[in-house]
Write a protein that holds these residues in place. Structure first.
Motif, mmCIF file in Angstrom:
data_model
loop_
_atom_site.group_PDB
_atom_site.id
_atom_site.type_symbol
_atom_site.label_atom_id
_atom_site.label_comp_id
_atom_site.label_asym_id
_atom_site.label_seq_id
_atom_site.Cartn_x
_atom_site.Cartn_y
_atom_site.Cartn_z
ATOM 1 N N MET A 1 -8.709 3.406 -2.415
ATOM 2 C CA MET A 1 -7.653 3.214 -1.410
ATOM 3 C C MET A 1 -7.956 4.037 -0.160
ATOM 4 O O MET A 1 -7.836 3.545 0.961
ATOM 5 C CB MET A 1 -6.289 3.641 -1.973
ATOM 6 C CG MET A 1 -5.703 2.720 -3.016
ATOM 7 S SD MET A 1 -5.069 1.186 -2.345
ATOM 8 C CE MET A 1 -3.683 1.738 -1.381
ATOM 9 N N ALA B 1 0.830 -1.206 0.000
ATOM 10 C CA ALA B 1 0.000 0.000 0.000
ATOM 11 C C ALA B 1 0.868 1.262 0.000
ATOM 12 O O ALA B 1 0.506 2.266 -0.618
ATOM 13 C CB ALA B 1 -0.953 -0.010 1.197
ATOM 14 N N THR C 1 -9.448 0.692 1.356
ATOM 15 C CA THR C 1 -8.260 -0.049 1.796
ATOM 16 C C THR C 1 -7.677 0.492 3.091
ATOM 17 O O THR C 1 -7.398 -0.271 4.023
ATOM 18 C CB THR C 1 -7.196 -0.035 0.684
ATOM 19 O OG1 THR C 1 -7.774 -0.582 -0.511
ATOM 20 C CG2 THR C 1 -5.969 -0.830 1.077
#
Length: 140
Positions: A109, A14, A113
């Motif tokens: 994201m 990430a 995420t």
């Protein structure tokens, strides 16, 4: 692979997003998005400034990888900053419409995420006792 190693690996992957996109954006400005150079220099300057912050957040998240079970407060603060950025994209979405694919990826994201990683890190860290803070050496 232990859960710690898996969490560290996912956070490492990430981190590649803000480090690569932020770094590239610092160097190339908004041109990397396929746009011509920004005529108003202030917009280019602001774009690169925000890109520098994005890059810095990637570095800061990377510092959480070693000993990730003890980095909860830092991890949550950084995650909250990213979520705030994602919520700001909601404002843009409502005001001017859907952005391109890369920005939709960022949106996913920031509001998908990262919150899930924050939850995972928090749940994982609950199994480890807090380490005592080191004694201050200020004034000695």
């Amino acid at each position: 692979m232990t859960e710690k190693r898996l969490l560290q690996a996912v956070v490492t992957l990430a981190c590649l997003v803000p480090l690569s996109v932020g770094g590239w954006s610092i160097l190339h400005g908004p041109g990397f998005l396929g746009h011509p150079p920004v005529i108003p220099r202030d917009l280019d300057s602001h774009f690169r400034y925000i890109s520098g912050i994005f890059f810095g957040v990637g570095i800061a998240f990377a510092t959480c990888i070693p000993g990730i079970e003890h980095k909860g407060p830092r991890f949550r603060l950084l995650g909250a900053l990213v979520v705030c950025g994602g919520l700001s994209r909601v404002g843009s979405l409502l005001a001017v419409g859907a952005p391109g694919g890369g920005h939709l990826f960022g949106f996913a994201m920031e509001l998908g995420t990262v919150p899930l990683l924050m939850l995972w890190q928090w749940r994982f860290a609950q199994r480890f006792p807090s380490s005592p803070a080191p004694a201050s050496t200020v004034g000695r």
